[in-house]
Design a protein around this motif. Sequence first.
Motif, mmCIF file in Angstrom:
data_model
loop_
_atom_site.group_PDB
_atom_site.id
_atom_site.type_symbol
_atom_site.label_atom_id
_atom_site.label_comp_id
_atom_site.label_asym_id
_atom_site.label_seq_id
_atom_site.Cartn_x
_atom_site.Cartn_y
_atom_site.Cartn_z
ATOM 1 N N LEU A 1 0.846 -1.196 0.000
ATOM 2 C CA LEU A 1 0.000 0.000 0.000
ATOM 3 C C LEU A 1 0.879 1.243 0.000
ATOM 4 C CD1 LEU A 1 -2.756 1.503 0.467
ATOM 5 C CD2 LEU A 1 -2.418 1.093 2.919
ATOM 6 N N MET A 2 0.633 2.138 -0.954
ATOM 7 C CA MET A 2 1.432 3.363 -1.084
ATOM 8 C C MET A 2 0.598 4.586 -0.731
ATOM 9 S SD MET A 2 4.385 2.371 -2.273
ATOM 10 C CE MET A 2 5.088 3.973 -2.562
ATOM 11 N N LYS A 3 1.247 5.500 0.012
ATOM 12 C CA LYS A 3 0.688 6.834 0.199
ATOM 13 C C LYS A 3 1.427 7.753 -0.781
ATOM 14 C CE LYS A 3 -0.060 10.451 3.588
ATOM 15 N NZ LYS A 3 0.071 10.876 4.985
ATOM 16 N N ILE A 4 0.698 8.440 -1.623
ATOM 17 C CA ILE A 4 1.347 9.256 -2.658
ATOM 18 C C ILE A 4 1.690 10.623 -2.065
ATOM 19 C CG2 ILE A 4 1.166 10.096 -5.030
ATOM 20 C CD1 ILE A 4 0.856 6.938 -4.499
ATOM 21 N N VAL B 1 5.812 3.747 1.217
ATOM 22 C CA VAL B 1 5.198 2.437 1.486
ATOM 23 C C VAL B 1 4.649 2.457 2.912
ATOM 24 C CG1 VAL B 1 5.559 -0.060 1.537
ATOM 25 C CG2 VAL B 1 6.961 1.375 0.002
ATOM 26 N N VAL B 2 3.333 2.266 3.068
ATOM 27 C CA VAL B 2 2.750 2.282 4.419
ATOM 28 C C VAL B 2 2.405 0.878 4.941
ATOM 29 C CG1 VAL B 2 1.935 4.665 4.415
ATOM 30 C CG2 VAL B 2 0.472 2.896 3.477
ATOM 31 N N ARG B 3 2.158 -0.074 4.065
ATOM 32 C CA ARG B 3 2.013 -1.489 4.467
ATOM 33 C C ARG B 3 2.570 -2.339 3.338
ATOM 34 N NH1 ARG B 3 -3.950 -2.707 4.801
ATOM 35 N NH2 ARG B 3 -3.258 -4.861 4.961
ATOM 36 N N SER B 4 3.113 -3.502 3.678
ATOM 37 C CA SER B 4 3.622 -4.363 2.607
ATOM 38 C C SER B 4 3.550 -5.832 2.983
ATOM 39 C CB SER B 4 5.075 -3.991 2.281
ATOM 40 O OG SER B 4 5.572 -4.863 1.273
ATOM 41 N N ASP B 5 3.034 -6.630 2.047
ATOM 42 C CA ASP B 5 3.107 -8.090 2.151
ATOM 43 C C ASP B 5 4.077 -8.621 1.109
ATOM 44 O OD1 ASP B 5 1.283 -8.120 4.169
ATOM 45 O OD2 ASP B 5 -0.411 -8.828 2.936
ATOM 46 N N ASN B 6 4.752 -7.714 0.426
ATOM 47 C CA ASN B 6 5.690 -8.097 -0.644
ATOM 48 C C ASN B 6 7.113 -8.020 -0.078
ATOM 49 O OD1 ASN B 6 7.526 -7.977 -2.800
ATOM 50 N ND2 ASN B 6 5.966 -7.180 -4.196
ATOM 51 N N PRO B 7 7.826 -9.141 -0.043
ATOM 52 C CA PRO B 7 9.152 -9.140 0.598
ATOM 53 C C PRO B 7 10.146 -8.178 -0.055
ATOM 54 C CG PRO B 7 8.556 -11.347 -0.228
ATOM 55 C CD PRO B 7 7.419 -10.444 -0.576
ATOM 56 N N ALA B 8 9.910 -7.801 -1.319
ATOM 57 C CA ALA B 8 10.848 -6.903 -2.009
ATOM 58 C C ALA B 8 10.597 -5.436 -1.670
ATOM 59 C CB ALA B 8 10.739 -7.102 -3.521
ATOM 60 N N VAL B 9 9.529 -5.166 -0.955
ATOM 61 C CA VAL B 9 9.144 -3.767 -0.694
ATOM 62 C C VAL B 9 8.993 -3.572 0.812
ATOM 63 C CG1 VAL B 9 7.372 -2.024 -1.117
ATOM 64 C CG2 VAL B 9 7.955 -3.653 -2.917
ATOM 65 N N LYS B 10 9.700 -2.587 1.349
ATOM 66 C CA LYS B 10 9.728 -2.398 2.814
ATOM 67 C C LYS B 10 8.923 -1.163 3.229
ATOM 68 C CE LYS B 10 13.036 -5.590 3.384
ATOM 69 N NZ LYS B 10 12.441 -6.481 2.371
ATOM 70 N N VAL B 11 8.201 -1.296 4.329
ATOM 71 C CA VAL B 11 7.478 -0.152 4.892
ATOM 72 C C VAL B 11 8.483 0.964 5.184
ATOM 73 C CG1 VAL B 11 6.172 0.648 6.914
ATOM 74 C CG2 VAL B 11 5.621 -1.555 5.846
ATOM 75 N N GLY B 12 8.115 2.198 4.823
ATOM 76 C CA GLY B 12 9.001 3.351 5.059
ATOM 77 C C GLY B 12 9.855 3.708 3.853
ATOM 78 N N GLN B 13 9.895 2.834 2.841
ATOM 79 C CA GLN B 13 10.674 3.166 1.634
ATOM 80 C C GLN B 13 9.947 4.226 0.808
ATOM 81 O OE1 GLN B 13 11.121 -0.711 -0.283
ATOM 82 N NE2 GLN B 13 13.320 -0.681 0.120
ATOM 83 N N HIS B 14 10.726 5.083 0.165
ATOM 84 C CA HIS B 14 10.169 6.020 -0.810
ATOM 85 C C HIS B 14 10.404 5.441 -2.194
ATOM 86 C CE1 HIS B 14 10.651 8.796 2.639
ATOM 87 N NE2 HIS B 14 9.559 9.320 2.139
ATOM 88 N N LEU B 15 9.344 5.311 -2.962
ATOM 89 C CA LEU B 15 9.454 4.709 -4.292
ATOM 90 C C LEU B 15 9.068 5.722 -5.364
ATOM 91 C CD1 LEU B 15 7.725 1.222 -3.782
ATOM 92 C CD2 LEU B 15 10.145 1.804 -3.517
ATOM 93 N N TYR B 16 9.979 5.900 -6.340
ATOM 94 C CA TYR B 16 9.651 6.668 -7.544
ATOM 95 C C TYR B 16 8.928 5.728 -8.492
ATOM 96 C CZ TYR B 16 10.487 9.017 -12.058
ATOM 97 O OH TYR B 16 10.342 9.606 -13.288
ATOM 98 N N LEU C 1 6.591 -4.354 -7.928
ATOM 99 C CA LEU C 1 7.250 -3.125 -8.373
ATOM 100 C C LEU C 1 7.072 -2.856 -9.865
ATOM 101 C CD1 LEU C 1 10.553 -3.237 -6.294
ATOM 102 C CD2 LEU C 1 8.761 -1.505 -6.158
ATOM 103 N N SER C 2 6.882 -3.933 -10.659
ATOM 104 C CA SER C 2 6.754 -3.724 -12.105
ATOM 105 C C SER C 2 5.527 -2.873 -12.432
ATOM 106 C CB SER C 2 6.698 -5.062 -12.840
ATOM 107 O OG SER C 2 5.503 -5.725 -12.509
ATOM 108 N N GLU C 3 4.523 -2.890 -11.557
ATOM 109 C CA GLU C 3 3.314 -2.094 -11.817
ATOM 110 C C GLU C 3 3.594 -0.596 -11.721
ATOM 111 O OE1 GLU C 3 0.194 -3.346 -9.191
ATOM 112 O OE2 GLU C 3 -0.289 -5.057 -10.443
ATOM 113 N N VAL D 1 13.742 2.566 -5.937
ATOM 114 C CA VAL D 1 13.781 2.830 -4.495
ATOM 115 C C VAL D 1 14.747 3.986 -4.316
ATOM 116 C CG1 VAL D 1 14.339 1.894 -2.226
ATOM 117 C CG2 VAL D 1 13.385 0.393 -4.005
ATOM 118 N N LEU D 2 14.266 5.091 -3.724
ATOM 119 C CA LEU D 2 15.123 6.266 -3.626
ATOM 120 C C LEU D 2 16.131 6.060 -2.504
ATOM 121 C CD1 LEU D 2 12.536 9.064 -4.305
ATOM 122 C CD2 LEU D 2 14.016 7.865 -5.899
ATOM 123 N N ASP D 3 17.379 6.268 -2.849
ATOM 124 C CA ASP D 3 18.488 6.023 -1.944
ATOM 125 C C ASP D 3 18.483 7.072 -0.838
ATOM 126 O OD1 ASP D 3 21.059 6.357 -0.805
ATOM 127 O OD2 ASP D 3 21.903 5.144 -2.410
#
Length: 367
Positions: free
Chosen positions: A64-67, A106-121, A135-137, A143-145
């Motif tokens: 789940l992403m918060k934009i 990222v506010v919630r994640s069940d996907n092991p490749a995506v971590k809560v708290g990450q900023h994704l472009y 992530l392909s979607e 993942v912003l460094d």
Amino acid sequence: MAPVHNACVIFNEIPIRYVFRIATPIHVCNLCVHVGYPEPGKTVVYDASQTIDLDTVPLNGGFLMKILVLSIDPWMRGRMRDPSIKSYSLPFILGKPLDNFGVGLVVRSDNPAVKVGQHLYGFYAFQEYSVFRDLSELRRARVLDLGIKEGIPLSAYVGVCGMPGQTAFYAWNEFANAKKDDVVFVTAGAGPVGSTVIQLAKQVGCKVIASAGSEEKIAFLKSIGTDVAFNYKTEKTLDILQREGPINIYWDNIGGESLEAALEAAAWHARFIMCGMISSYNSENDYPVKNLSQIFSKSLTLYGFTLSHLHAKYVDRFYDEVPAMVKEGKLKFNEDVSRGLESAGEAILEVQKGRNKGKKVILVAEK
Ligand code: NAP
């Protein structure tokens, strides 16, 4: 937790201009063309009716992403079309939210490749929250460094460190073949594409001529090292180019009369990098450029491109080099930030009309 609002911006109507209307007591005949500027509240509408329960919305293995930030770009106008019209870009779908590049948290994640708290472009719907499977979607997800991000606002990741910066970086490196003292002309120079090109050209030691449409933008052009900055609304482009040229490289963001002037003032063997033609995005026909014979008589080379074809070749180099240059102050940028999704319609119009004062960004949420 109780459900919260999940507002969005819907593509509501294709911009249409009625060019002819006949009304009789029993019949109205409209002849219309799909041209004209998008109208806030009509072409796109803000819809605050939807809600989402952030704790219970099913993720089905996704996240789940918060934009936080969304980009407003010129190409969005071309996507506001009848889907039967073929183009390099996908059309917006009537009744569905707009979408474009942005940054989310990222506010919630069940996907092991995506971590809560990450900023994704990535590519997001114009909606406050969205669920993705993987992530392909997000297309071009990054993942912003966090190390590099310090000191760089998230909004810059949709401008100089995002798609417009990529456009400038990829095509400049691919086509410019620039040498010290080459004369470069850049139109729409104060935008994220133009201003990045100007600074890349200055790094090579080129002489840069750039145009923009307001005195505020001219001041910005001078602040980033433009040698000759002029307002194309108050000065004649051809006069400036004939005085300061001939030009070896033309970066075209506008098309139309600027292209005509650049052809006239081009040096033998000049390179033309055809990035965009915003002067025709809202009109029925392209401006009829009258001096195309300059292309063969001066042995010019024109490079047309869309950045997607150059992406795989340059993306890693871009993220290695550009955020670092921004962080060190070697690449400057200016932004024009609007707050809240409800400002999207007006922001889209501002970019098409040239009323934006820098890279146009929607700040959807602070964090
Ligand atoms: P931008 O500068 O933030 O915004 C567009 C600017 O174009 C406006 O602020 C305005 O600035 C100028 N403009 C608008 N209408 C105009 C007109 N009728 N005549 C002359 N100038 C006009 O835009 P950007 O994001 O940097 O994009 C610049 C160009 O690159 C656009 O043409 C865009 O479509 C193109 N682009 C191409 C690719 C690709 O893959 N080929 C990718 C991204 C962007 P002024 O104040 O100077 O008038």
